[in-house]
Write a protein that holds these residues in place. Structure first.
Motif, PDB file in Angstrom:
ATOM      1  N   THR A   1       0.878  -1.168   0.000  1.00 32.64           N
ATOM      2  CA  THR A   1       0.000   0.000   0.000  1.00 32.64           C
ATOM      3  C   THR A   1       0.923   1.227   0.000  1.00 32.64           C
ATOM      4  O   THR A   1       2.147   1.081   0.094  1.00 32.64           O
ATOM      5  N   PRO A   2       0.380   2.421  -0.075  1.00 34.58           N
ATOM      6  CA  PRO A   2       1.262   3.594  -0.037  1.00 34.58           C
ATOM      7  C   PRO A   2       2.074   3.708   1.251  1.00 34.58           C
ATOM      8  O   PRO A   2       3.103   4.380   1.270  1.00 34.58           O
ATOM      9  N   VAL A   3       1.634   3.023   2.323  1.00 30.36           N
ATOM     10  CA  VAL A   3       2.295   3.219   3.619  1.00 30.36           C
ATOM     11  C   VAL A   3       2.914   1.968   4.208  1.00 30.36           C
ATOM     12  O   VAL A   3       3.661   2.046   5.193  1.00 30.36           O
ATOM     13  N   GLU A   4       2.637   0.786   3.654  1.00 30.67           N
ATOM     14  CA  GLU A   4       3.221  -0.423   4.223  1.00 30.67           C
ATOM     15  C   GLU A   4       3.442  -1.489   3.162  1.00 30.67           C
ATOM     16  O   GLU A   4       2.824  -1.498   2.103  1.00 30.67           O
ATOM     17  N   LYS A   5       4.345  -2.396   3.492  1.00 29.10           N
ATOM     18  CA  LYS A   5       4.714  -3.495   2.600  1.00 29.10           C
ATOM     19  C   LYS A   5       4.901  -4.732   3.457  1.00 29.10           C
ATOM     20  O   LYS A   5       5.704  -4.728   4.396  1.00 29.10           O
ATOM     21  N   VAL A   6       4.136  -5.786   3.165  1.00 31.02           N
ATOM     22  CA  VAL A   6       4.217  -6.998   3.970  1.00 31.02           C
ATOM     23  C   VAL A   6       4.469  -8.199   3.075  1.00 31.02           C
ATOM     24  O   VAL A   6       3.989  -8.270   1.939  1.00 31.02           O
TER      25      VAL A   6
END
Length: 201
Positions: A89-94
């Motif tokens: 997402t624009p704010v996280e990477k999992v």
């Protein structure tokens, strides 16, 4: 550990983040479509207990995700880097686990014939693509059994495993070219098996 990670990644959190990004894009006059994950480079937040099985089923915390719209949403934010899969997402990477390919091609429509043939595939989440230079077909064969595993490129470097019933139908459309048995689509020939290794009958 850096100690900077303050939020544990969750499926609900990811869904909320991507919906917020979609709403912002809509207000900015953006067009509906796939999120621009290639433009997003947020910090890595850890691995999520999410897995895509070989048959395309998504699992979260060991249980299948039953809501199609949620699976479709997550599939739209997939990214592959150095052989590993992430939801971004624009704010996280999992990080997530993918058993084989993240998509399954469950059907196709063939139009035209010979070198003018077009094969339009549909994935289990509704993506469509015409096989050819931008969406090549490739076939891996098991070194011991010779069993084929056919794939078609969906987008970026994300592939779909072509399901068995579709592959059998594809074989019926195959032909021989330059020493190979394979398929024409979009002006490109995709080799499946060397002609001299094709079982007779």
């Amino acid at each position: 550990m850096s100690g900077q990670k303050t939020v544990t990644p969750s499926a609900d959190g990811l869904a909320a983040s991507i919906r917020a990004a979609e709403k912002a894009a809509g207000k900015a006059g953006g067009t509906r479509g796939l999120p621009p994950v290639h433009l997003w480079n947020p910090p890595f937040c850890g691995d999520l207990d999410m897995r895509i099985a070989r048959d395309g089923t998504w699992y979260y915390l060991g249980s299948p995700i039953g809501r199609f719209e949620l699976v479709k949403l997550f599939s739209s934010i997939l990214k592959r880097e150095e052989g590993k899969y992430f939801l971004v997402t624009p704010v996280e990477k999992v990080g997530i686990t993918v058993d084989d390919a993240p998509f399954v091609a469950v059907d196709f429509e063939a139009t035209g014939a010979g070198t003018g043939q077009q094969l339009c595939f549909t994935t289990h989440v509704g993506d469509q693509m015409v096989a050819g230079p931008e969406h090549p077909i490739r076939v891996e064969r098991d070194a011991e059994t010779g069993e084929p595993s056919p794939y078609v490129l969906v987008r970026g470097n994300l592939e779909a495993l072509i399901d068995r019933k579709s592959f059998y139908r594809l074989v019926e459309l195959g032909c021989h070219y330059d020493g190979w048995f394979g398929l024409w689509s979009g002006g490109e020939f995709s080799p499946v098996i060397p002609s001299d290794e094709l079982p007779e009958g």
